[in-house]
Design a protein around this motif. Sequence first.
Motif, PDB file in Angstrom:
ATOM      1  N   LEU A 174       0.871  -1.320   0.358  1.00 31.38           N
ATOM      2  CA  LEU A 174      -0.149  -0.111  -0.101  1.00 31.38           C
ATOM      3  C   LEU A 174       0.730   1.261  -0.031  1.00 31.38           C
ATOM      4  N   HIS A 175       2.315   0.908  -0.515  1.00 30.44           N
ATOM      5  CA  HIS A 175       3.073   2.088  -0.743  1.00 30.44           C
ATOM      6  C   HIS A 175       3.839   2.270  -1.416  1.00 30.44           C
ATOM      7  N   CYS A 176       3.900   2.715  -2.154  1.00 32.33           N
ATOM      8  CA  CYS A 176       4.930   2.715  -3.782  1.00 32.33           C
ATOM      9  C   CYS A 176       4.886   4.137  -4.877  1.00 32.33           C
ATOM     10  N   ASP A 229       1.347   8.411  -4.485  1.00 30.60           N
ATOM     11  CA  ASP A 229       2.301   9.550  -5.153  1.00 30.60           C
ATOM     12  C   ASP A 229       2.617  10.678  -4.676  1.00 30.60           C
ATOM     13  N   HIS A 230       3.677  11.066  -4.089  1.00 31.63           N
ATOM     14  CA  HIS A 230       3.643  12.726  -3.420  1.00 31.63           C
ATOM     15  C   HIS A 230       2.206  13.596  -4.253  1.00 31.63           C
ATOM     16  N   ASP A 231       1.204  13.149  -3.683  1.00 26.81           N
ATOM     17  CA  ASP A 231       1.074  14.807  -3.447  1.00 26.81           C
ATOM     18  C   ASP A 231       0.682  14.485  -6.118  1.00 26.81           C
ATOM     19  N   ILE A 245      -2.636   7.941  -2.449  1.00 23.82           N
ATOM     20  CA  ILE A 245      -2.071   9.497  -2.376  1.00 23.82           C
ATOM     21  C   ILE A 245      -0.664   9.308  -1.260  1.00 23.82           C
ATOM     22  N   GLU A 246       0.093  10.403  -1.782  1.00 23.67           N
ATOM     23  CA  GLU A 246       0.965  10.721  -0.472  1.00 23.67           C
ATOM     24  C   GLU A 246       0.560  11.834  -0.065  1.00 23.67           C
ATOM     25  N   LEU A 247       0.114  12.768   0.622  1.00 17.26           N
ATOM     26  CA  LEU A 247       0.108  13.779   0.954  1.00 17.26           C
ATOM     27  C   LEU A 247       1.710  14.556   2.028  1.00 17.26           C
ATOM     28  N   ILE A 266       5.753  15.993   7.098  1.00 16.15           N
ATOM     29  CA  ILE A 266       5.094  15.025   7.961  1.00 16.15           C
ATOM     30  C   ILE A 266       3.623  14.348   6.437  1.00 16.15           C
ATOM     31  N   HIS A 267       4.062  13.068   6.511  1.00 17.99           N
ATOM     32  CA  HIS A 267       3.765  12.415   4.826  1.00 17.99           C
ATOM     33  C   HIS A 267       2.213  11.809   5.815  1.00 17.99           C
ATOM     34  N   VAL A 268       0.978  12.324   4.682  1.00 19.82           N
ATOM     35  CA  VAL A 268       0.149  11.295   4.976  1.00 19.82           C
ATOM     36  C   VAL A 268      -0.602  10.645   3.800  1.00 19.82           C
ATOM     37  N   ALA A 318       2.118   8.560   7.253  1.00 16.96           N
ATOM     38  CA  ALA A 318       3.104   7.099   6.713  1.00 16.96           C
ATOM     39  C   ALA A 318       4.569   7.298   8.058  1.00 16.96           C
ATOM     40  N   HIS A 319       4.820   6.381   7.647  1.00 18.05           N
ATOM     41  CA  HIS A 319       6.765   5.869   7.926  1.00 18.05           C
ATOM     42  C   HIS A 319       6.393   6.727   9.221  1.00 18.05           C
ATOM     43  N   PRO A 320       6.015   6.302  10.635  1.00 23.08           N
ATOM     44  CA  PRO A 320       5.687   7.400  11.389  1.00 23.08           C
ATOM     45  C   PRO A 320       7.966   7.316  11.968  1.00 23.08           C
ATOM     46  N   SER A 347       5.986  -0.705   0.673  1.00 26.11           N
ATOM     47  CA  SER A 347       7.227  -0.761   0.689  1.00 26.11           C
ATOM     48  C   SER A 347       7.753   0.479   0.597  1.00 26.11           C
ATOM     49  N   ASP A 348       6.618   1.228   0.336  1.00 27.66           N
ATOM     50  CA  ASP A 348       7.750   2.641  -0.483  1.00 27.66           C
ATOM     51  C   ASP A 348       8.626   2.743  -1.386  1.00 27.66           C
ATOM     52  N   PHE A 349       8.020   1.781  -1.975  1.00 27.62           N
ATOM     53  CA  PHE A 349       9.400   1.574  -3.705  1.00 27.62           C
ATOM     54  C   PHE A 349       9.131   2.881  -4.440  1.00 27.62           C
TER      55      PHE A 349
END
Length: 279
Positions: free
Chosen positions: A4-6, A36-38, A63-65, A74-76, A189-191, A246-248
């Motif tokens: 759930l993260h790439c 993806d970022h924003d 999405i990663e805001l 901080i990423h949400v 995301a990734h605290p 994975s934040d791949f």
Amino acid sequence: MIDLHCHSHYSDGVFSPKELLEKALNAGIEILALTDHDTVEGVRVLHQENAQMNNPVQLINGIELSTRWKKYDIHVLGFQIDIEHPELTALIDQQNTRRIERARQISLCLSALGIENALEKATQLAGHDRIGRPHFADVLVNEAKVSDRQAAFKRYLGRGKLAYVPTPWISITEAIEGITAAGGQAVLAHPLKYRLTHTKLHELITHFKAMGGLGLEVVSGEMTVTEVNAMAGACLRYELLASSGSDFHSDALSRISLGRQRQLPVNCIPVWHKWNDDK
Ligand code: AMP
Ligand code: MN
Ligand code: MN
Ligand code: MN
């Protein structure tokens, strides 16, 4: 298997949505969220590619805001969002305006340090105008100012470094509200990536939960078992759902490839636990 993260090349990843989909299939991933970022540009393409292959993967709109909380970025993460929702779209547009303005300022800083036309070079590398610091890092590597991306962040782009420009990202509250308005679930995301003290991290999680955040990314990229267990504990303590990704970004940049992050501890409630209930 779930991821759930790439990232795709629509933000700071290397691969196209199609290439990510092929990698996901090869890895045996059943549920995939591109975050993806924003931007949700890649998500649109990913749906088209998946449909062309007869939908072999269950796609979750993600999405990663980027947000600003105190002096930290901080990423949400947002899952199951309506990517056409006007409130979310407005937030995304606002973020991109700020990202473009920041890129100009970073380029000015670099120019003052003797690195010319960094913005043009970064745009060339990215292939779009949503320039992130990783693109500038690659410019610095290409110009032989540093040996790798990590060093570029350490010397130039990291918080407080030579070409660091604080960005007025939206607040955590705005991010959570935008995601929620678009029918999605907001996950911190990734605290452990923010290098916060124990006290600050718990302050962050408390705030995130109070503002309507639903989950924590318990497993994110490369983590030790101890770290995973600590985040699982935080999930239970704050009654949050648990996410895993994975934040791949690319084979060279990410030590954990798609879907290869650690397992979620069994005592957590996965953020996806009800996703298939209405099917
Ligand atoms: P930005 O959204 O432009 O501020 O860039 C943030 C992105 O930079 C993160 O999503 C990571 O992909 C990458 N990043 C952050 N810190 C580092 C670092 N120390 N080394 C390498 N990449 C980093
Ligand atoms: Mn990134
Ligand atoms: Mn992130
Ligand atoms: Mn990410």
